[in-house]
Design a protein around this motif. Structure first.
Motif, PDB file in Angstrom:
ATOM      1  N   PRO A 200       7.572  21.474   1.760  1.00  0.00           N
ATOM      2  CA  PRO A 200       6.599  22.543   2.046  1.00  0.00           C
ATOM      3  C   PRO A 200       6.022  23.199   0.787  1.00  0.00           C
ATOM      4  CG  PRO A 200       8.510  22.765   3.462  1.00  0.00           C
ATOM      5  CD  PRO A 200       8.828  21.675   2.478  1.00  0.00           C
ATOM      6  N   ASP A 201       6.814  23.308  -0.264  1.00  0.00           N
ATOM      7  CA  ASP A 201       6.323  23.908  -1.504  1.00  0.00           C
ATOM      8  C   ASP A 201       5.293  23.035  -2.204  1.00  0.00           C
ATOM      9  OD1 ASP A 201       8.031  26.012  -1.046  1.00  0.00           O
ATOM     10  OD2 ASP A 201       9.599  25.259  -2.381  1.00  0.00           O
ATOM     11  N   ASP A 202       5.345  21.732  -1.968  1.00  0.00           N
ATOM     12  CA  ASP A 202       4.430  20.797  -2.626  1.00  0.00           C
ATOM     13  C   ASP A 202       3.188  20.497  -1.797  1.00  0.00           C
ATOM     14  OD1 ASP A 202       6.028  20.487  -4.892  1.00  0.00           O
ATOM     15  OD2 ASP A 202       7.220  18.915  -3.954  1.00  0.00           O
TER      16      ASP A 202
ATOM     17  N   MET B  10       0.811  -1.191   0.000  1.00  0.00           N
ATOM     18  CA  MET B  10       0.000   0.000   0.000  1.00  0.00           C
ATOM     19  C   MET B  10       0.858   1.260   0.000  1.00  0.00           C
ATOM     20  SD  MET B  10      -3.048  -1.185  -0.261  1.00  0.00           S
ATOM     21  CE  MET B  10      -3.823   0.381  -0.273  1.00  0.00           C
ATOM     22  N   GLN B  11       2.052   1.157   0.589  1.00  0.00           N
ATOM     23  CA  GLN B  11       2.954   2.314   0.566  1.00  0.00           C
ATOM     24  C   GLN B  11       3.361   2.634  -0.865  1.00  0.00           C
ATOM     25  OE1 GLN B  11       6.190   1.416   3.252  1.00  0.00           O
ATOM     26  NE2 GLN B  11       5.542   3.082   4.587  1.00  0.00           N
ATOM     27  N   ASP B  12       3.536   1.607  -1.683  1.00  0.00           N
ATOM     28  CA  ASP B  12       3.916   1.829  -3.076  1.00  0.00           C
ATOM     29  C   ASP B  12       2.822   2.567  -3.834  1.00  0.00           C
ATOM     30  OD1 ASP B  12       6.273   0.453  -2.571  1.00  0.00           O
ATOM     31  OD2 ASP B  12       5.460  -1.459  -3.269  1.00  0.00           O
ATOM     32  N   LEU B  13       1.579   2.206  -3.576  1.00  0.00           N
ATOM     33  CA  LEU B  13       0.461   2.890  -4.225  1.00  0.00           C
ATOM     34  C   LEU B  13       0.425   4.360  -3.822  1.00  0.00           C
ATOM     35  CD1 LEU B  13      -2.126   2.934  -5.903  1.00  0.00           C
ATOM     36  CD2 LEU B  13      -3.361   2.153  -3.872  1.00  0.00           C
ATOM     37  N   LEU B  14       0.566   4.628  -2.545  1.00  0.00           N
ATOM     38  CA  LEU B  14       0.552   6.014  -2.062  1.00  0.00           C
ATOM     39  C   LEU B  14       1.713   6.804  -2.653  1.00  0.00           C
ATOM     40  CD1 LEU B  14      -0.704   8.169  -0.272  1.00  0.00           C
ATOM     41  CD2 LEU B  14       0.618   7.274   1.640  1.00  0.00           C
ATOM     42  N   TYR B  15       2.892   6.189  -2.699  1.00  0.00           N
ATOM     43  CA  TYR B  15       4.057   6.882  -3.254  1.00  0.00           C
ATOM     44  C   TYR B  15       3.838   7.192  -4.732  1.00  0.00           C
ATOM     45  CZ  TYR B  15       8.804   8.064  -4.544  1.00  0.00           C
ATOM     46  OH  TYR B  15       9.895   8.724  -5.024  1.00  0.00           O
ATOM     47  N   THR B  16       3.286   6.243  -5.475  1.00  0.00           N
ATOM     48  CA  THR B  16       3.055   6.445  -6.905  1.00  0.00           C
ATOM     49  C   THR B  16       2.076   7.584  -7.155  1.00  0.00           C
ATOM     50  OG1 THR B  16       3.438   4.092  -7.294  1.00  0.00           O
ATOM     51  CG2 THR B  16       2.323   5.302  -9.027  1.00  0.00           C
ATOM     52  N   ILE B  17       1.026   7.639  -6.373  1.00  0.00           N
ATOM     53  CA  ILE B  17       0.038   8.713  -6.527  1.00  0.00           C
ATOM     54  C   ILE B  17       0.667  10.070  -6.236  1.00  0.00           C
ATOM     55  CG2 ILE B  17      -2.090   9.692  -5.580  1.00  0.00           C
ATOM     56  CD1 ILE B  17      -2.960   6.778  -5.017  1.00  0.00           C
ATOM     57  N   VAL B  18       1.369  10.172  -5.112  1.00  0.00           N
ATOM     58  CA  VAL B  18       1.916  11.456  -4.674  1.00  0.00           C
ATOM     59  C   VAL B  18       3.078  11.896  -5.563  1.00  0.00           C
ATOM     60  CG1 VAL B  18       3.018  12.646  -2.745  1.00  0.00           C
ATOM     61  CG2 VAL B  18       1.115  11.116  -2.331  1.00  0.00           C
ATOM     62  N   ALA B  19       3.881  10.949  -6.041  1.00  0.00           N
ATOM     63  CA  ALA B  19       5.032  11.301  -6.882  1.00  0.00           C
ATOM     64  C   ALA B  19       4.590  11.993  -8.170  1.00  0.00           C
ATOM     65  CB  ALA B  19       5.856  10.064  -7.194  1.00  0.00           C
ATOM     66  N   GLY B  20       3.412  11.649  -8.666  1.00  0.00           N
ATOM     67  CA  GLY B  20       2.895  12.305  -9.858  1.00  0.00           C
ATOM     68  C   GLY B  20       2.399  13.715  -9.608  1.00  0.00           C
ATOM     69  N   LEU B  21       2.186  14.061  -8.366  1.00  0.00           N
ATOM     70  CA  LEU B  21       1.654  15.379  -8.031  1.00  0.00           C
ATOM     71  C   LEU B  21       2.717  16.411  -7.677  1.00  0.00           C
ATOM     72  CD1 LEU B  21      -1.309  14.265  -5.742  1.00  0.00           C
ATOM     73  CD2 LEU B  21      -1.483  15.132  -8.067  1.00  0.00           C
ATOM     74  N   VAL B  22       3.808  15.963  -7.071  1.00  0.00           N
ATOM     75  CA  VAL B  22       4.787  16.899  -6.514  1.00  0.00           C
ATOM     76  C   VAL B  22       5.918  17.185  -7.497  1.00  0.00           C
ATOM     77  CG1 VAL B  22       4.281  16.196  -4.155  1.00  0.00           C
ATOM     78  CG2 VAL B  22       6.098  15.063  -5.397  1.00  0.00           C
ATOM     79  N   GLU B  23       6.625  18.287  -7.240  1.00  0.00           N
ATOM     80  CA  GLU B  23       7.776  18.642  -8.068  1.00  0.00           C
ATOM     81  C   GLU B  23       9.053  17.978  -7.573  1.00  0.00           C
ATOM     82  OE1 GLU B  23       8.381  22.774  -8.691  1.00  0.00           O
ATOM     83  OE2 GLU B  23       6.365  23.099  -9.465  1.00  0.00           O
ATOM     84  N   ASP B  24       9.112  17.668  -6.266  1.00  0.00           N
ATOM     85  CA  ASP B  24      10.308  17.081  -5.672  1.00  0.00           C
ATOM     86  C   ASP B  24       9.977  15.713  -5.066  1.00  0.00           C
ATOM     87  OD1 ASP B  24      12.778  16.621  -4.581  1.00  0.00           O
ATOM     88  OD2 ASP B  24      12.591  18.113  -2.989  1.00  0.00           O
ATOM     89  N   PRO B  25       9.971  14.649  -5.895  1.00  0.00           N
ATOM     90  CA  PRO B  25       9.620  13.326  -5.369  1.00  0.00           C
ATOM     91  C   PRO B  25      10.617  12.786  -4.347  1.00  0.00           C
ATOM     92  CG  PRO B  25       9.675  13.297  -7.781  1.00  0.00           C
ATOM     93  CD  PRO B  25      10.142  14.639  -7.333  1.00  0.00           C
ATOM     94  N   SER B  26      11.829  13.316  -4.328  1.00  0.00           N
ATOM     95  CA  SER B  26      12.814  12.827  -3.364  1.00  0.00           C
ATOM     96  C   SER B  26      12.480  13.259  -1.934  1.00  0.00           C
ATOM     97  CB  SER B  26      14.215  13.323  -3.741  1.00  0.00           C
ATOM     98  OG  SER B  26      14.270  14.728  -3.664  1.00  0.00           O
TER      99      SER B  26
END
Length: 77
Positions: free
Chosen positions: A40-42, A1-17
């Motif tokens: 904070p910017d994301d 489930m963490q992978d799903l959450l990471y995949t969703i959020v990574a597509g939204l933010v500018e700094d996935p790291s």
């Protein structure tokens, strides 16, 4: 489930790291809480106008967890 959450959020933010996801052990009701931290910017991108994107993320995570008979909550810190 963490992978799903990471995949969703990574597509939204500018700094996935800067994405950090921590998982709590199930509480007495069996709910697993995921704590999501982004830069904070994301933060505005993840929450969205009037919290619509955050609500959509929570709905997707709950429906994904329902397939495996789990209960999940997402907190955006």
């Amino acid at each position: 489930m963490q992978d799903l959450l990471y995949t969703i959020v990574a597509g939204l933010v500018e700094d996935p790291s800067a994405i950090k996801i921590t998982e709590d052990a199930p509480n007495e009701e069996g709910v697993i809480v995921f704590h999501l931290n982004v830069a904070p910017d994301d933060m505005g991108r993840v929450i969205g106008k009037q919290g619509r994107i955050a609500k959509a993320i929570r709905v997707i995570m709950r429906s994904g967890a329902a397939k495996t008979n789990q209960k999940i909550a997402v907190e955006i810190d």
